[in-house]
Motif scaffolding. Structure first.
Motif, PDB file in Angstrom:
ATOM      1  N   ALA A 130       0.858  -1.192   0.000  1.00  0.00           N
ATOM      2  CA  ALA A 130       0.000   0.000   0.000  1.00  0.00           C
ATOM      3  C   ALA A 130       0.893   1.240   0.000  1.00  0.00           C
ATOM      4  N   HIS A 131       0.279   2.407  -0.012  1.00  0.00           N
ATOM      5  CA  HIS A 131       1.048   3.653  -0.073  1.00  0.00           C
ATOM      6  C   HIS A 131       0.425   4.679   0.865  1.00  0.00           C
ATOM      7  N   GLN A 132       1.267   5.354   1.613  1.00  0.00           N
ATOM      8  CA  GLN A 132       0.735   6.375   2.525  1.00  0.00           C
ATOM      9  C   GLN A 132       0.050   7.486   1.736  1.00  0.00           C
ATOM     10  N   ASP A 133      -1.083   7.932   2.234  1.00  0.00           N
ATOM     11  CA  ASP A 133      -1.854   8.965   1.526  1.00  0.00           C
ATOM     12  C   ASP A 133      -2.580   9.837   2.553  1.00  0.00           C
ATOM     13  N   LEU A 134      -3.413  10.730   2.056  1.00  0.00           N
ATOM     14  CA  LEU A 134      -4.154  11.640   2.939  1.00  0.00           C
ATOM     15  C   LEU A 134      -5.641  11.556   2.650  1.00  0.00           C
ATOM     16  N   LEU A 135      -6.439  11.685   3.698  1.00  0.00           N
ATOM     17  CA  LEU A 135      -7.891  11.754   3.554  1.00  0.00           C
ATOM     18  C   LEU A 135      -8.333  13.116   4.088  1.00  0.00           C
ATOM     19  N   VAL A 136      -9.164  13.786   3.299  1.00  0.00           N
ATOM     20  CA  VAL A 136      -9.633  15.128   3.688  1.00  0.00           C
ATOM     21  C   VAL A 136     -11.149  15.198   3.514  1.00  0.00           C
ATOM     22  N   ARG A 137     -11.757  16.284   3.989  1.00  0.00           N
ATOM     23  CA  ARG A 137     -13.198  16.454   3.752  1.00  0.00           C
ATOM     24  C   ARG A 137     -13.430  16.752   2.272  1.00  0.00           C
ATOM     25  N   ALA A 138     -14.584  16.359   1.778  1.00  0.00           N
ATOM     26  CA  ALA A 138     -14.864  16.452   0.342  1.00  0.00           C
ATOM     27  C   ALA A 138     -14.762  17.884  -0.178  1.00  0.00           C
ATOM     28  N   ASP A 139     -15.053  18.866   0.683  1.00  0.00           N
ATOM     29  CA  ASP A 139     -15.023  20.258   0.212  1.00  0.00           C
ATOM     30  C   ASP A 139     -13.648  20.914   0.383  1.00  0.00           C
ATOM     31  N   SER A 140     -12.648  20.138   0.811  1.00  0.00           N
ATOM     32  CA  SER A 140     -11.315  20.706   1.027  1.00  0.00           C
ATOM     33  C   SER A 140     -10.615  20.921  -0.321  1.00  0.00           C
ATOM     34  N   THR A 141      -9.993  22.089  -0.492  1.00  0.00           N
ATOM     35  CA  THR A 141      -9.305  22.366  -1.763  1.00  0.00           C
ATOM     36  C   THR A 141      -7.823  22.638  -1.569  1.00  0.00           C
ATOM     37  N   ASP A 142      -7.416  22.977  -0.341  1.00  0.00           N
ATOM     38  CA  ASP A 142      -6.027  23.426  -0.163  1.00  0.00           C
ATOM     39  C   ASP A 142      -5.044  22.333   0.249  1.00  0.00           C
ATOM     40  N   ILE A 143      -5.524  21.117   0.493  1.00  0.00           N
ATOM     41  CA  ILE A 143      -4.576  20.040   0.832  1.00  0.00           C
ATOM     42  C   ILE A 143      -4.470  19.102  -0.369  1.00  0.00           C
ATOM     43  N   THR A 144      -3.365  19.198  -1.072  1.00  0.00           N
ATOM     44  CA  THR A 144      -3.200  18.420  -2.301  1.00  0.00           C
ATOM     45  C   THR A 144      -2.079  17.388  -2.192  1.00  0.00           C
ATOM     46  N   GLY A 145      -1.393  17.369  -1.068  1.00  0.00           N
ATOM     47  CA  GLY A 145      -0.305  16.417  -0.849  1.00  0.00           C
ATOM     48  C   GLY A 145       0.351  16.732   0.483  1.00  0.00           C
ATOM     49  N   PRO A 146       1.326  15.920   0.905  1.00  0.00           N
ATOM     50  CA  PRO A 146       1.928  16.138   2.220  1.00  0.00           C
ATOM     51  C   PRO A 146       2.591  17.507   2.343  1.00  0.00           C
ATOM     52  N   GLU A 147       3.038  18.062   1.199  1.00  0.00           N
ATOM     53  CA  GLU A 147       3.718  19.356   1.255  1.00  0.00           C
ATOM     54  C   GLU A 147       2.757  20.499   1.567  1.00  0.00           C
ATOM     55  N   SER A 148       1.441  20.248   1.411  1.00  0.00           N
ATOM     56  CA  SER A 148       0.509  21.340   1.750  1.00  0.00           C
ATOM     57  C   SER A 148       0.112  21.354   3.227  1.00  0.00           C
ATOM     58  N   LEU A 149       0.717  20.466   4.012  1.00  0.00           N
ATOM     59  CA  LEU A 149       0.368  20.424   5.437  1.00  0.00           C
ATOM     60  C   LEU A 149       1.190  21.447   6.218  1.00  0.00           C
ATOM     61  N   THR A 150       1.054  22.686   5.828  1.00  0.00           N
ATOM     62  CA  THR A 150       1.871  23.740   6.437  1.00  0.00           C
ATOM     63  C   THR A 150       1.041  24.549   7.426  1.00  0.00           C
ATOM     64  N   GLY A 151       1.681  25.559   7.983  1.00  0.00           N
ATOM     65  CA  GLY A 151       0.968  26.500   8.845  1.00  0.00           C
ATOM     66  C   GLY A 151       0.320  25.815  10.020  1.00  0.00           C
ATOM     67  N   ASN A 152      -0.948  26.129  10.232  1.00  0.00           N
ATOM     68  CA  ASN A 152      -1.603  25.574  11.420  1.00  0.00           C
ATOM     69  C   ASN A 152      -2.506  24.391  11.101  1.00  0.00           C
ATOM     70  N   LYS A 153      -2.203  23.697  10.002  1.00  0.00           N
ATOM     71  CA  LYS A 153      -3.025  22.530   9.634  1.00  0.00           C
ATOM     72  C   LYS A 153      -2.871  21.427  10.679  1.00  0.00           C
ATOM     73  N   LYS A 154      -3.981  20.792  10.973  1.00  0.00           N
ATOM     74  CA  LYS A 154      -3.944  19.694  11.953  1.00  0.00           C
ATOM     75  C   LYS A 154      -4.126  18.366  11.233  1.00  0.00           C
ATOM     76  N   LEU A 155      -3.187  17.456  11.498  1.00  0.00           N
ATOM     77  CA  LEU A 155      -3.189  16.156  10.834  1.00  0.00           C
ATOM     78  C   LEU A 155      -3.334  15.056  11.875  1.00  0.00           C
ATOM     79  N   CYS A 156      -4.250  14.137  11.616  1.00  0.00           N
ATOM     80  CA  CYS A 156      -4.489  13.045  12.557  1.00  0.00           C
ATOM     81  C   CYS A 156      -3.862  11.746  12.041  1.00  0.00           C
ATOM     82  N   SER A 157      -3.197  11.033  12.914  1.00  0.00           N
ATOM     83  CA  SER A 157      -2.771   9.675  12.601  1.00  0.00           C
ATOM     84  C   SER A 157      -2.754   8.860  13.886  1.00  0.00           C
ATOM     85  N   VAL A 158      -2.252   7.645  13.775  1.00  0.00           N
ATOM     86  CA  VAL A 158      -2.382   6.707  14.882  1.00  0.00           C
ATOM     87  C   VAL A 158      -1.026   6.409  15.514  1.00  0.00           C
ATOM     88  N   LYS A 159      -1.014   6.385  16.830  1.00  0.00           N
ATOM     89  CA  LYS A 159       0.219   6.088  17.583  1.00  0.00           C
ATOM     90  C   LYS A 159       0.842   4.770  17.125  1.00  0.00           C
TER      91      LYS A 159
END
Ligand code: GLU
Length: 278
Positions: A130-159
Motif C-alpha cells: 500500500a502507499h501512505q496517503d491523505l484523507l480530507v473532507r470532500a469540500d477541502s481544496t487546499d490540501i493536495t499532498g503532504p507538502e501542503s500540510l503547512t501553517g496551522n493545519k492539523k493532521l491526525c494519525s495513529v500512535k
C-alpha cells in the motif's frame, strides 16, 4: 527435573488450547506457530477491528476484510479451520508487544515490514503493498499532498504507525500532528472538523471514504511503499517459511485477487499485482 519440564509443558499447552491471553508460542521451549497449529488446531490471530475492507468487526460479531481472508487462508494451510481461530484486536501501537508476550500467534493487520520493527518481531510476506496517503473532507481544496500540510493545519494519525512516524520525521516542523489510538478516532475528528486531514495507507483511507459518500475524499498521492507482512515471534523461521508458502499459494490459486476484489474493490481501490515474496 523431567517432571518439572513436563509440568511446564502442560501448563503452556493448557493456556494455548484455551485461546486465552497466553496462547502464543512461548520463547522458553514452547511450540512454534506451525507446531501449535498442527497439534492444537487452534490459533490466536491479531487483526484490526475498525478498518473497513481490511479487518472489521461486523454487527453480528464476525470479522471481515482482506486481512481476515489472508489470515483464514494461512490458518487453513497450517491445519486450522475458521472455527479454531480466536480473533484479537491488534491496534497499531500494540502489535510488537502482543507478539512478544505471546498474546497472539501472528498478526495480519495492515502491518508494514520495517527495519525498526524487525528488531523486535519477524515478518512473513509481503502479501500486499500500500502507499501512505491523505484523507480530507470532500469540500477541502487546499490540501493536495503532504507538502501542503503547512501553517496551522492539523493532521491526525495513529500512535505507533509508520505514517505518523513518517510525518514526524519529514513534516513535523510544519504540521500539528494529533495521534490517536485507532483510525476511526481520526475519522470522527475529520468529520467534526477538529482536524484538517488524516494520514495512513491509501487502502485503509479508501475504505473510510467509501463509508462516507460525499463527505470524505482521498487525496491520491501515494508517497511511500508500505509492504504488509504477517508479524510473528522473532526468528520463528519454520513458521515464516510455512506462512510464505501459504501466501504464494493464495496468490497463485486466485484466492488473493478474489479476496481483494470482494473486500477492497467496492471502495474503488485499484487492485495491484501481488508482490514478490522475499
Ligand atoms: N501500514 C502502516 C503501519 O503498519 C499503517 C497502518 C497501520 O497503522 O496499521 O503502521
Amino acid at each position: 527435573m523431567s517432571a518439572a519440564v513436563v509440568a511446564a509443558g502442560l501448563a503452556l499447552s493448557a493456556c494455548g488450547g484455551g485461546g486465552g491471553s497466553d496462547a502464543g508460542s512461548g520463547s522458553s521451549g514452547a511450540k512454534n506457530v506451525v507446531a501449535k497449529a498442527k497439534s492444537d488446531k487452534k490459533l490466536v490471530i491479531g487483526i484490526k477491528f475498525d478498518q473497513p475492507g481490511l479487518g472489521q468487526k461486523q454487527a453480528d460479531g464476525t470479522y471481515a476484510g482482506f486481512d481476515v481472508d489472508v489470515a483464514k487462508y494461512i490458518a487453513k494451510e497450517l491445519g486450522v479451520e475458521e472455527s479454531g481461530i480466536t480473533w484479537k484486536e491488534a491496534q497499531s501501537a500494540q502489535r510488537e508487544d502482543l507478539i512478544k508476550k505471546g498474546e497472539v500467534d501472528f498478526i495480519v493487520a495492515t502491518y508494514s515490514i520495517t527495519d525498526k520493527r524487525k528488531n523486535e518481531v519477524s515478518f512473513a510476506g509481503p502479501y500486499f503493498i500500500a502507499h501512505q496517503d491523505l484523507l480530507v473532507r470532500a469540500d477541502s481544496t487546499d490540501i493536495t499532498g503532504p507538502e501542503s500540510l503547512t501553517g496551522n493545519k492539523k493532521l491526525c494519525s495513529v500512535k505507533g504507525s509508520t505514517p505518523a512516524q513518517n510525518v514526524k520525521e519529514k513534516y513535523a516542523k510544519e504540521v500539528q500532528l494529533e495521534e490517536r489510538g485507532k483510525y476511526t478516532d481520526c475519522v470522527t475528528s475529520l468529520l467534526n472538523k477538529t482536524v484538517d486531514a488524516m494520514t495512513t495507507d491509501d487502502v485503509i483511507l479508501g475504505g473510510y471514504a467509501a463509508q462516507q459518500p460525499g463527505k470524505l475524499k482521498l487525496v491520491g498521492k501515494g508517497f511511500t511503499d508500505e509492504k504488509y507482512g504477517v508479524g510473528l515471534k522473532k526468528d520463528d523461521n519454520e513458521s515464516i517459511t510455512a506462512i510464505n508458502n501459504a501466501i504464494k499459494k493464495m496468490q497463485q490459486d486466485g484466492a488473493w485477487k478474489a479476496a481483494l476484489e470482494k473486500n477492497v474493490g467496492p471502495s474503488g481501490y485499484k487492485i495491484p499485482e501481488p508482490p514478490a515474496i522475499s
